[in-house]
Design a protein around this motif. Structure first.
Motif, PDB file in Angstrom:
ATOM      1  N   ALA A  12       0.757   4.080  -2.755  1.00 16.73           N
ATOM      2  CA  ALA A  12       0.588   5.497  -2.435  1.00 16.73           C
ATOM      3  C   ALA A  12       1.635   6.328  -3.177  1.00 16.73           C
ATOM      4  N   ARG A  33      -2.766  14.813   2.829  1.00 14.37           N
ATOM      5  CA  ARG A  33      -1.823  14.479   1.769  1.00 14.37           C
ATOM      6  C   ARG A  33      -2.535  14.433   0.421  1.00 14.37           C
ATOM      7  N   PHE A  72      -6.149   6.252   1.272  1.00 12.33           N
ATOM      8  CA  PHE A  72      -6.188   4.795   1.303  1.00 12.33           C
ATOM      9  C   PHE A  72      -6.832   4.248   2.565  1.00 12.33           C
ATOM     10  N   GLU A 114       0.824  -1.214   0.000  1.00 11.77           N
ATOM     11  CA  GLU A 114       0.000   0.000   0.000  1.00 11.77           C
ATOM     12  C   GLU A 114       0.859   1.266   0.000  1.00 11.77           C
ATOM     13  N   LEU A 115       2.074   1.167   0.580  1.00 14.62           N
ATOM     14  CA  LEU A 115       2.953   2.340   0.562  1.00 14.62           C
ATOM     15  C   LEU A 115       3.478   2.580  -0.847  1.00 14.62           C
ATOM     16  N   PHE A 173       0.787   9.251  -6.160  1.00 15.83           N
ATOM     17  CA  PHE A 173       1.136  10.663  -6.159  1.00 15.83           C
ATOM     18  C   PHE A 173       2.111  11.013  -7.273  1.00 15.83           C
ATOM     19  N   LYS A 186      -5.912   1.752   4.603  1.00 11.80           N
ATOM     20  CA  LYS A 186      -5.032   1.598   5.772  1.00 11.80           C
ATOM     21  C   LYS A 186      -4.093   2.784   5.863  1.00 11.80           C
ATOM     22  N   ALA A 201      -1.806   4.222   4.631  1.00 12.28           N
ATOM     23  CA  ALA A 201      -0.614   4.188   3.776  1.00 12.28           C
ATOM     24  C   ALA A 201       0.269   5.411   3.975  1.00 12.28           C
ATOM     25  N   LEU A 202       0.436   5.815   5.232  1.00 14.84           N
ATOM     26  CA  LEU A 202       1.374   6.909   5.501  1.00 14.84           C
ATOM     27  C   LEU A 202       2.789   6.337   5.526  1.00 14.84           C
ATOM     28  N   PHE A 203       3.745   7.178   5.120  1.00 15.82           N
ATOM     29  CA  PHE A 203       5.133   6.719   5.110  1.00 15.82           C
ATOM     30  C   PHE A 203       5.685   6.803   6.533  1.00 15.82           C
ATOM     31  N   PRO A 204       6.021   5.642   7.127  1.00 19.50           N
ATOM     32  CA  PRO A 204       6.376   5.635   8.549  1.00 19.50           C
ATOM     33  C   PRO A 204       7.674   6.372   8.864  1.00 19.50           C
ATOM     34  N   MET A 235      -5.285  10.777  -3.662  1.00 18.68           N
ATOM     35  CA  MET A 235      -5.846   9.498  -3.246  1.00 18.68           C
ATOM     36  C   MET A 235      -5.674   9.314  -1.739  1.00 18.68           C
TER      37      MET A 235
END
Lengths: 278, 475
Positions: free
Chosen positions: A184, B249, B184, A180-181, A188, B186, B188-191, B182
């Motif tokens: 994402a 975002r 999401f 999913e990352l 973008f 879950k 889908a943030l960048f940790p 978009m």
């Protein structure tokens, strides 16, 4: 059944001669580059007085890890100095760092390539298996043929033996970045390069570092074998002790390798831990 | 000219009606008492013209422009026979789909999975278009076909008339960077990035300089109410806050279209409702076109302007929430909507009826006469601008005549009221507290209608085909 034996040995020897004659300038270049790197590093390490370098390493350990690690580094290195193995240990360190550095230089891009293209991964995986399981002595001989005696064939065989974890774990780390990352990042409008630099490598970093840690450990385990073909360092003492049946000297040299291994391992582990928390 | 507006005439089958249904000539009044409700209630709506409904005119026009007749608007996204087949040699399944084979049959014969089957729809600018279906219905695949995160097998996606499927890799990147955001499921943030770095991401890949993109990201962050959290990491935030970051975002590059893939499904119910409210508020401010995926019908009904219901990769029905509820296209949709709690979907404006009114200048005698003529026992007193002033009952009017009072002094001012957007659920308490029907008043204090118990019950009693009961309660 009386099939003729496959002349595999002849083929390999023919290949060795062929490579030796046609790729000589190439091998010479590598010998020069690798030899100079190891020598330069060795000279630099031995340029410092032992005690200064010991303090320097202790400080690095202090900054990266905790006081316990700094204390271990200090005592461990003082023991090595006390045993009179300091300059040999620095030679070994130069060999290990050089082969680890080259392994990372080749291994990480290789791992990225494997992660990107399943077809590359399919070809590379059995080659890595081959490199890791083929007994080291077998490729020592051609290494000597191509690079002559000394530290260079030692570094080359260390790389062959030690590079697989870096490649494997780099590929694994990138493949393990959650789908999913990646999605994402795509959504973008990232270019593949942006995706790699901004997302995949940072997230895969702890796994890649674990691979590099393994590579360093494996190349340390090659130092004794490398000493058989003329690489200088503590490995020489171990090898000599084995041939002369001198348990005491062997143990001293072995202890120096163990201390070096523990320090390098804990340092890289600590770096992995830090890359995980940020 | 009297405005031409629909009035509702109700034909009730299966209801024993004790009192006769009464319609006066103007079609504005009906009285009945329900004695016995059988299982099946069929309510049919016949459109009729009446001059009496003119006060509702504007509102219904608004309603219609929001929900039904949207022909004059430009479609921002148009999908034409958009199809995705998973498996080796997917084109093989196309002729089978044309033959009308089912998803199961195609899988059994060819081992190909139909993800999305010839979906066609158009989304107009500023609309919230909800794609709803159970898991495995292809809704998440469908939304990814729109920005080609999944490459469609065949079909067309037009964005402002440009075919997205014909874009080069570079054009597609530009499209994703500038035109679609978009969000999401879950998050889908960048940790490894802070909140603000996450929001900046879409701007960063465009090569916008650091200062400018940070300012833009901060603006977006403020929009979702997370100012002060910019330097935190995603794992330091709660789920609801993380999805706000996801939303920020998605909005940071000010896209024309926002794709939201089950964006609120991972949140717990209370936070989810808050997020829905906030999304609606944001949308009313920013007028974004939103494609919203959900498996939750209540969510779909709450936020959707248009809903596309999916099953097995095909769109089963597209319509406004009301159309989906009132006129399900088939058994599947019917089953889907039968459990909906209508009291949380229908609003006062759906069930309100036209009140009998009298302007304040008139005397009590006129009021009493009005009531007699129209057969009601109370009137709503308004000024010339239709602003509600009070209620006058027959009794009040009679007393006023006896004591020589003006209408103004005789009327009762304490009548319950609510806005047209109030959910039926929230009207119940108001209704139980007062002897008068609840008046429905718009932001300017104008009387729009009244809600009586009978109409609410009628609306809640059926769920496949119903409309507000047009009865008038005259106590």
């Amino acid at each position: 059944m009386n099939l003729p034996k496959i002349p595999l040995a002849d083929w390999i020897e023919w290949l060795e001669t062929w490579l030796e004659t046609h790729f000589e300038p190439f091998f010479k270049l590598i010998r020069l580059l690798v030899g100079e790197t190891v020598n330069g590093l060795e000279t630099a390490l031995n340029w410092f007085p032992a005690l200064v370098l010991i303090l320097l390493f202790t400080l690095v350990a202090w900054f990266i890890g905790k006081w316990r690690m700094a204390l271990f580094t200090l005592i461990g290195l003082l023991i090595i100095e006390n045993l009179g193995l300091w300059s040999q240990t620095m030679q070994t360190l130069a060999l290990v760092l050089t082969s680890a550095f080259i392994s990372v230089l080749i291994g990480v891009p290789m791992g990225i390539l494997c992660a990107r293209h399943s077809s590359v991964q399919k070809i590379v995986t059995p080659v890595l298996d081959f490199m890791q399981t083929m007994p080291a002595f077998v490729y020592l001989l051609p290494a000597v043929t191509f690079f002559s005696l000394g530290v260079v064939p030692g570094v080359i065989s260390s790389i062959i033996f030690a590079i697989p974890p870096t490649i494997r774990l780099t590929s694994l780390g990138i493949r393990q970045v959650p789908e999913e990352l990646v999605e994402a990042a795509d959504a973008f409008g990232s270019t593949p390069y942006q995706k790699l630099i901004k997302l995949q490598l940072p997230i895969a970093m702890p796994t890649i570092m674990a691979g590099i840690n393994q590579t360093i450990m494996l190349s340390l385990s090659m130092v004794v074998i490398a000493s058989m073909i003329g690489a200088q360092g503590v490995g020489v003492y171990v090898y000599r002790a084995v041939t002369q049946g001198n348990t005491g000297v062997g143990f001293e040299a072995g202890l120096a390798i163990v201390i070096l291994a523990i320090i390098l391992d804990r340092l890289t582990q600590q770096i992995i831990r830090k890359s995980k928390t940020t | 000219m009297p405005p031409i507006m629909p009035t509702l005439i109700i034909v009730i089958k299966g209801l024993s009606i004790c009192k006769e249904s009464l319609w006066d000539e103007k079609g504005s009044y009906m009285e009945y008492t329900v004695c016995k409700v059988r299982k099946v209630i069929t309510v049919r709506i016949i459109r009729r013209l009446t001059p009496f409904d003119h006060y509702k005119h504007n509102q219904l026009n608004l309603w219609e422009s929001k929900y039904s007749t949207r022909g004059h608007n430009m479609a921002i996204i148009e999908a034409k026979r958009l199809t995705k087949i998973f498996g080796a040699d997917p084109k093989k399944a196309i002729p089978l789909l044309d033959k009308g084979w089912s998803k199961e049959k195609i899988f059994a014969e060819t081992k190909l999975t139909v993800g999305v089957n010839q979906a066609s729809f158009s989304i107009e600018e500023g609309q919230i278009f909800v794609i709803m279906g159970l898991s495995g219905s292809g809704k998440s695949t469908l939304v990814r076909l729109l920005n080609r995160l999944i490459e469609p097998t065949i079909g067309q996606v037009l964005f402002n008339g440009t075919d997205v499927l014909k874009m080069s890799a570079e054009q597609l990147r530009t499209f994703r960077r500038k035109n679609v955001g978009m969000v999401f499921q879950k998050f889908a943030l960048f940790p490894h990035r802070t909140v603000i770095q996450n929001i900046e991401y879409g701007l960063e890949v465009q090569g916008i300089d650091k200062k400018k993109r940070k300012a833009m990201a901060m603006e977006s962050l403020e929009l979702v109410g997370l100012k002060g959290w910019e330097d935190s990491y995603p794992d330091q935030l709660s789920g609801g806050m993380q999805q706000r970051v996801g939303l920020a975002r998605g909005l940071a590059n000010d896209p024309d279209v926002l794709l939201m893939d089950e964006a609120f499904s991972a949140l717990d119910p209370l936070i989810r409702k808050d997020m829905q409210d906030e999304l609606l508020e944001l949308q009313s401010k920013m007028k974004k076109t939103i494609v919203f995926i959900t498996h939750d019908l209540n969510e779909a009904l709450r936020i959707g302007d248009q809903i596309a219901l999916m099953k097995d990769g095909s769109i089963v029905q597209i319509g406004s929430p009301e159309e989906i509820l009132m006129q399900p296209a088939n058994k599947y949709v019917e089953r889907f909507v039968e459990d909906v709690d209508l009291s949380k979907v229908l609003t006062a404006s759906h069930v309100m009826i036209k009140p009998e009114t009298i302007t304040i200048e008139k005397g009590p005698r006129v009021a009493l006469q009005f009531m007699r003529d129209r057969g009601v026992s109370s009137l709503y007193v308004v000024d010339k601008g239709m602003r509600l002033l009070g209620v006058v009952t027959a009794e009040d009017a009679a007393n006023a005549i006896k004591n020589g009072l003006k209408l103004e002094d005789a009327m009762e001012r304490e009548a319950p009221f609510a806005s047209p957007d109030t959910m039926l659920n929230d009207l119940f308490e108001l209704m139980s507290l007062s002897k008068f029907p609840v008046s429905i008043i718009d932001d300017n204090g104008r009387l729009k209608g009244i809600v009586i118990k009978g109409a609410v019950l009628a609306a809640l009693s059926g769920n496949s085909s119903l409309e507000a009961g047009a009865s008038h309660e005259s106590a």
